[in-house]
Design an enzyme around this catalytic site. Sequence first.
Site, mmCIF file in Angstrom:
data_model
loop_
_atom_site.group_PDB
_atom_site.id
_atom_site.type_symbol
_atom_site.label_atom_id
_atom_site.label_comp_id
_atom_site.label_asym_id
_atom_site.label_seq_id
_atom_site.Cartn_x
_atom_site.Cartn_y
_atom_site.Cartn_z
ATOM 1 N N GLN A 191 0.823 -1.217 0.000
ATOM 2 C CA GLN A 191 0.000 0.000 0.000
ATOM 3 C C GLN A 191 0.859 1.271 0.000
ATOM 4 O O GLN A 191 0.528 2.244 -0.682
ATOM 5 C CB GLN A 191 -0.999 0.009 1.156
ATOM 6 C CG GLN A 191 -0.413 -0.161 2.532
ATOM 7 C CD GLN A 191 -1.459 0.019 3.640
ATOM 8 O OE1 GLN A 191 -2.582 0.444 3.401
ATOM 9 N NE2 GLN A 191 -1.081 -0.298 4.870
ATOM 10 N N LEU A 192 1.968 1.269 0.726
ATOM 11 C CA LEU A 192 2.837 2.443 0.674
ATOM 12 C C LEU A 192 3.569 2.500 -0.663
ATOM 13 O O LEU A 192 3.740 3.574 -1.245
ATOM 14 C CB LEU A 192 3.854 2.414 1.831
ATOM 15 C CG LEU A 192 4.852 3.562 1.852
ATOM 16 C CD1 LEU A 192 4.164 4.920 1.935
ATOM 17 C CD2 LEU A 192 5.829 3.404 3.032
ATOM 18 N N ALA A 225 8.560 -5.039 3.235
ATOM 19 C CA ALA A 225 8.725 -5.472 4.624
ATOM 20 C C ALA A 225 7.805 -6.641 4.918
ATOM 21 O O ALA A 225 6.799 -6.841 4.238
ATOM 22 C CB ALA A 225 8.404 -4.325 5.590
ATOM 23 N N TYR A 264 7.838 -8.302 15.489
ATOM 24 C CA TYR A 264 7.790 -7.365 14.360
ATOM 25 C C TYR A 264 8.530 -6.066 14.725
ATOM 26 O O TYR A 264 9.382 -5.589 13.962
ATOM 27 C CB TYR A 264 6.332 -7.070 13.988
ATOM 28 C CG TYR A 264 6.155 -5.902 13.039
ATOM 29 C CD1 TYR A 264 6.449 -6.032 11.689
ATOM 30 C CD2 TYR A 264 5.695 -4.666 13.500
ATOM 31 C CE1 TYR A 264 6.295 -4.955 10.817
ATOM 32 C CE2 TYR A 264 5.534 -3.591 12.637
ATOM 33 C CZ TYR A 264 5.836 -3.739 11.300
ATOM 34 O OH TYR A 264 5.687 -2.678 10.439
ATOM 35 N N LYS A 273 11.912 -4.558 12.959
ATOM 36 C CA LYS A 273 11.923 -3.240 12.304
ATOM 37 C C LYS A 273 13.007 -2.351 12.936
ATOM 38 O O LYS A 273 13.666 -1.582 12.233
ATOM 39 C CB LYS A 273 10.548 -2.574 12.405
ATOM 40 C CG LYS A 273 9.449 -3.246 11.594
ATOM 41 C CD LYS A 273 9.706 -3.237 10.085
ATOM 42 C CE LYS A 273 9.714 -1.852 9.490
ATOM 43 N NZ LYS A 273 9.896 -1.892 8.010
ATOM 44 N N TRP A 277 0.214 3.196 11.732
ATOM 45 C CA TRP A 277 -1.181 2.876 11.401
ATOM 46 C C TRP A 277 -1.508 3.275 9.966
ATOM 47 O O TRP A 277 -2.418 4.070 9.706
ATOM 48 C CB TRP A 277 -2.130 3.581 12.375
ATOM 49 C CG TRP A 277 -2.050 3.168 13.815
ATOM 50 C CD1 TRP A 277 -1.001 2.576 14.455
ATOM 51 C CD2 TRP A 277 -3.084 3.338 14.811
ATOM 52 N NE1 TRP A 277 -1.317 2.365 15.785
ATOM 53 C CE2 TRP A 277 -2.582 2.828 16.023
ATOM 54 C CE3 TRP A 277 -4.359 3.882 14.788
ATOM 55 C CZ2 TRP A 277 -3.331 2.842 17.207
ATOM 56 C CZ3 TRP A 277 -5.099 3.901 15.968
ATOM 57 C CH2 TRP A 277 -4.593 3.381 17.150
HETATM 58 N N1 LIG Z 1 1.010 -0.962 7.737
HETATM 59 C C1 LIG Z 1 1.273 -0.194 8.796
HETATM 60 O O1 LIG Z 1 0.386 0.126 9.604
HETATM 61 C C2 LIG Z 1 2.662 0.345 9.000
HETATM 62 C C3 LIG Z 1 2.895 1.205 10.080
HETATM 63 C C4 LIG Z 1 4.177 1.731 10.242
HETATM 64 C C5 LIG Z 1 5.191 1.390 9.371
HETATM 65 N N2 LIG Z 1 4.934 0.523 8.351
HETATM 66 C C6 LIG Z 1 6.031 0.187 7.457
HETATM 67 O O2 LIG Z 1 5.783 0.796 6.206
HETATM 68 C C7 LIG Z 1 6.314 -0.008 5.155
HETATM 69 C C8 LIG Z 1 5.237 -0.287 4.120
HETATM 70 O O3 LIG Z 1 4.170 -0.967 4.747
HETATM 71 P P1 LIG Z 1 2.794 -1.270 4.003
HETATM 72 O O4 LIG Z 1 1.707 -0.929 4.941
HETATM 73 O O5 LIG Z 1 2.826 -0.680 2.631
HETATM 74 O O6 LIG Z 1 2.884 -2.855 3.926
HETATM 75 P P2 LIG Z 1 2.316 -3.858 2.826
HETATM 76 O O7 LIG Z 1 1.105 -3.276 2.163
HETATM 77 O O8 LIG Z 1 2.214 -5.168 3.525
HETATM 78 O O9 LIG Z 1 3.479 -3.883 1.755
HETATM 79 C C9 LIG Z 1 4.685 -4.524 1.987
HETATM 80 C C10 LIG Z 1 5.146 -5.079 0.681
HETATM 81 O O10 LIG Z 1 6.399 -5.724 0.874
HETATM 82 C C11 LIG Z 1 6.356 -6.914 0.126
HETATM 83 N N3 LIG Z 1 7.307 -7.899 0.608
HETATM 84 C C12 LIG Z 1 7.200 -8.760 1.640
HETATM 85 N N4 LIG Z 1 8.276 -9.531 1.722
HETATM 86 C C13 LIG Z 1 9.084 -9.161 0.711
HETATM 87 C C14 LIG Z 1 10.341 -9.607 0.234
HETATM 88 N N5 LIG Z 1 10.994 -10.614 0.833
HETATM 89 N N6 LIG Z 1 10.885 -8.989 -0.840
HETATM 90 C C15 LIG Z 1 10.237 -7.993 -1.482
HETATM 91 N N7 LIG Z 1 9.039 -7.548 -1.100
HETATM 92 C C16 LIG Z 1 8.474 -8.127 -0.010
HETATM 93 C C17 LIG Z 1 4.945 -7.412 0.248
HETATM 94 O O11 LIG Z 1 4.674 -8.330 -0.778
HETATM 95 P P3 LIG Z 1 3.581 -9.487 -0.556
HETATM 96 O O12 LIG Z 1 2.254 -8.790 -0.600
HETATM 97 O O13 LIG Z 1 3.836 -10.409 -1.684
HETATM 98 O O14 LIG Z 1 3.853 -10.080 0.795
HETATM 99 C C18 LIG Z 1 4.179 -6.114 0.085
HETATM 100 O O15 LIG Z 1 3.930 -5.814 -1.265
HETATM 101 C C19 LIG Z 1 6.882 -1.247 5.841
HETATM 102 O O16 LIG Z 1 8.251 -1.047 6.061
HETATM 103 C C20 LIG Z 1 6.175 -1.294 7.172
HETATM 104 O O17 LIG Z 1 6.931 -1.953 8.145
HETATM 105 C C21 LIG Z 1 3.690 0.002 8.135
#
Ligand SMILES: NC(=O)c1ccc[n+]([C@@H]2O[C@H](COP(=O)([O-])OP(=O)(O)OC[C@H]3O[C@@H](n4cnc5c(N)ncnc54)[C@H](OP(=O)(O)O)[C@@H]3O)[C@@H](O)[C@H]2O)c1
Length: 271
Positions: free
Chosen positions: A22-23, A60, A121, A125, A143
Amino acid sequence: MEHVIADPLGTRRVVVTGAGGQLGAALLEAFPDARGLTREQWDVTMPPSVEADLVLHAAAWTDVDGAESEPQEAAAVNVGGTQHVAELGVPLVYFSTDYVFDGRKREPYVESDGPNPLSVYGRTKLHGEAAAGEEAWIVRSSWLFGWTGRNFVRTMLDLGRERDEVAVVDDQRGSPTYVGHLAAATRELLDKPYGVWHLAADGECTWAELAEAVFEEAGIDCRVRRIAAAELGRPAPRPAYSVLRSERPGAPRLPHWREGLRACLARLLPD
Ligand SMILES: NC(=O)c1ccc[n+]([C@@H]2O[C@H](COP(=O)([O-])OP(=O)(O)OC[C@H]3O[C@@H](n4cnc5c(N)ncnc54)[C@H](OP(=O)(O)O)[C@@H]3O)[C@@H](O)[C@H]2O)c1
């Protein structure tokens, strides 16, 4: 460390990892010339074979509960994957999380507050932050919600249409952040020094309050029953309070979470 990008962004080869997330989707909109790499194109647990001048590292392991039972797999992505990105030897933006904090504070966490993650987790991180190296902006946000993938806002829209009532956690407070606003703030950040930056939406609320706002803004008739996190019995503990603010001069400011919610719903709901 002071650092100002000398090249205009347009001449740099910008790569977005985790482009399927999503990011990642929001970063590709904010950086239209960037090359987005999904997990299929670069699984970051594998060494890099890409050319880049700047990496926006959004890939991630984000399954917070799943990480409790698969800590090594989560670390391989969040720590090992970040090491691989750093091996490229170019500046990178590493996206970190409010879950590096234990949530015992009752006022916003700033960059100089000491982390103390409660979950696997959160620990992976935090170790990923260290793995990002010196030439890195460490962006802690919280979030996240956007128009793609699985997130709380989209889940509430689905549940609210199916049910009269949903039970939602009311003893965790945070700053729900719209990925579009975070991506725009990330662009601004590239003119600032490396290091840790807290970039999250203005304002704060509980998950229950966010659910109520989703239903109100979307015109969905669904009650929110406020429950304690303990009632859900989820494997990973979450901080009770994880509102983020920046204490750094010149930090990009994000709009209020409610404005982010409206912007997200405008994309998700038909006119
Ligand atoms: N979501 C939150 O609330 C939140 C809050 C604070 C910080 N963050 C951080 O923000 C960043 C983006 O998060 P997001 O919410 O966009 O998460 P997301 O929607 O789950 O996106 C993460 C992406 O990383 C991919 N991924 C997983 N394992 C991988 C690998 N080994 N190699 C390459 N790609 C891989 C996933 O692919 P698949 O779909 O195939 O698994 C997914 O497309 C992350 O670093 C997260 O820790 C998130």
